[in-house]
Scaffold this active site. Structure first.
Site, mmCIF file in Angstrom:
data_model
loop_
_atom_site.group_PDB
_atom_site.id
_atom_site.type_symbol
_atom_site.label_atom_id
_atom_site.label_comp_id
_atom_site.label_asym_id
_atom_site.label_seq_id
_atom_site.Cartn_x
_atom_site.Cartn_y
_atom_site.Cartn_z
ATOM 1 N N LYS A 55 11.346 -11.025 -9.280
ATOM 2 C CA LYS A 55 12.100 -9.787 -9.498
ATOM 3 C C LYS A 55 13.224 -10.026 -10.501
ATOM 4 O O LYS A 55 13.458 -9.232 -11.409
ATOM 5 C CB LYS A 55 12.682 -9.283 -8.164
ATOM 6 C CG LYS A 55 11.691 -8.442 -7.381
ATOM 7 C CD LYS A 55 12.104 -8.203 -5.950
ATOM 8 C CE LYS A 55 13.231 -7.253 -5.762
ATOM 9 N NZ LYS A 55 13.288 -6.730 -4.369
ATOM 10 N N ASP A 67 15.077 -2.543 -3.872
ATOM 11 C CA ASP A 67 14.088 -2.645 -2.801
ATOM 12 C C ASP A 67 12.845 -1.894 -3.207
ATOM 13 O O ASP A 67 12.938 -0.796 -3.748
ATOM 14 C CB ASP A 67 14.656 -2.038 -1.514
ATOM 15 C CG ASP A 67 14.837 -3.137 -0.505
ATOM 16 O OD1 ASP A 67 13.832 -3.671 -0.027
ATOM 17 O OD2 ASP A 67 15.998 -3.493 -0.234
HETATM 18 P P1 ITT Z 1 14.297 -9.355 -2.004
HETATM 19 O O1 ITT Z 1 14.873 -10.697 -1.743
HETATM 20 O O2 ITT Z 1 14.882 -8.716 -3.258
HETATM 21 O O3 ITT Z 1 14.352 -8.426 -0.814
HETATM 22 P P2 ITT Z 1 11.412 -9.158 -1.645
HETATM 23 O O4 ITT Z 1 10.301 -9.995 -2.207
HETATM 24 O O5 ITT Z 1 11.562 -9.132 -0.153
HETATM 25 O O6 ITT Z 1 12.755 -9.625 -2.370
HETATM 26 P P3 ITT Z 1 11.206 -6.234 -1.655
HETATM 27 O O7 ITT Z 1 11.826 -6.193 -0.302
HETATM 28 O O8 ITT Z 1 11.766 -5.358 -2.714
HETATM 29 O O9 ITT Z 1 11.220 -7.730 -2.242
HETATM 30 O O10 ITT Z 1 9.665 -5.924 -1.591
HETATM 31 C C1 ITT Z 1 8.916 -5.974 -0.410
HETATM 32 C C2 ITT Z 1 7.536 -6.487 -0.681
HETATM 33 O O11 ITT Z 1 6.803 -5.515 -1.446
HETATM 34 C C3 ITT Z 1 7.480 -7.769 -1.495
HETATM 35 O O12 ITT Z 1 7.574 -8.888 -0.667
HETATM 36 C C4 ITT Z 1 6.104 -7.657 -2.161
HETATM 37 O O13 ITT Z 1 5.107 -8.116 -1.286
HETATM 38 C C5 ITT Z 1 5.949 -6.156 -2.349
HETATM 39 N N1 ITT Z 1 6.362 -5.779 -3.718
HETATM 40 C C6 ITT Z 1 7.504 -5.198 -4.110
HETATM 41 N N2 ITT Z 1 7.545 -5.039 -5.438
HETATM 42 C C7 ITT Z 1 6.384 -5.558 -5.912
HETATM 43 C C8 ITT Z 1 5.827 -5.718 -7.192
HETATM 44 O O14 ITT Z 1 6.475 -5.363 -8.284
HETATM 45 N N3 ITT Z 1 4.634 -6.286 -7.285
HETATM 46 C C9 ITT Z 1 3.947 -6.687 -6.191
HETATM 47 N N4 ITT Z 1 4.396 -6.585 -4.943
HETATM 48 C C10 ITT Z 1 5.613 -6.026 -4.800
#
Ligand code: ITT
Length: 206
Positions: A18, A72
């Protein structure tokens, strides 16, 4: 920092992918972005991504008191009534994208979307933005770039999955890029207005 940036913004995330996606966008708008792992990202349970991001951002801001961004995101699959949505992180950790493919095995409706919610705190401004990318879920995973559900999601307007795209390509389509771009656009505008009216007397690094 050799380049002259408008400010440093701390991006509260544990996800390096990210950070890598957001960095070039922030730089395009003249902001330096730093990954911030040393403050806890508190994630409340809610059906609303923006509520989750807002709570995490305000909580972290009370700890670090510096310009801060939280993002998020989640995958919403139509045939599964929007599942996993805000529970994407847990679902990815437990059943993975293979689990989503299994759930959709007999479904001809492959429509889905990714949604992103961004909260940017830059005193005196709190900026919130949403981004959405519609697309389809593949029948088999493709590509080895990116993270999470990237190998099974093809955004509308492309034939590649997110996992087959470079960061720059993904940023041309992604929910995250849309939300983050509009957040920086708004911040840029606010800072210009603030400077013009004298509300903000400095946009240097804090
Ligand atoms: P944070 O530390 O920023 O919370 P995270 O990986 O947990 O990182 P999110 O809560 O935003 O990120 O996203 C939840 C899940 O959704 C993440 O673990 C991925 O499996 C999926 N996801 C989110 N954005 C994605 C993307 O751009 N491509 C693929 N999967 C994504």
């Amino acid at each position: 920092m050799s380049k002259k940036y408008k400010a440093t913004i701390y991006f509260l995330t544990n996800n390096t992918h990210k950070y890598e996606e957001v960095k070039p966008i922030a730089e395009k708008y003249g902001f330096h972005i730093k990954m911030c792992k040393d403050v806890e990202k508190v994630e409340i349970q809610s059906n609303d991504l923006l509520e989750i991001a807002k709570y995490a951002a305000l909580h972290a801001y009370t700890k670090i008191n510096k310009p801060l961004m939280v993002e998020d995101a989640g995958l919403f699959v139509h045939a599964l009534n929007g599942f996993p949505g805000p529970y994407s992180s847990y679902v990815f950790k437990t059943i993975g994208y293979e689990g989503i493919l299994k759930l959709l095995k007999n479904s001809s409706n492959r429509e889905a979307c990714f949604r992103s919610a961004v909260v940017l705190i830059y005193e005196p401004f709190i900026i919130t933005c949403l981004g959405e990318t519609t697309g389809t879920i593949t029948t088999t995973p493709r590509g080895n770039k990116g993270f999470g559900f990237d190998p099974i999601f093809v955004p509308s307007g492309s034939s590649k999955t997110f996992a087959e795209m470079s960061i720059n390509e993904k940023n041309m389509f992604s929910h995250r890029a849309k939300a983050v771009k509009s957040a920086f656009k708004k911040l840029e505008k606010m800072l210009e207005l603030g400077l013009k009216t004298g509300i903000s007397n400095s946009i240097d690094d804090k």
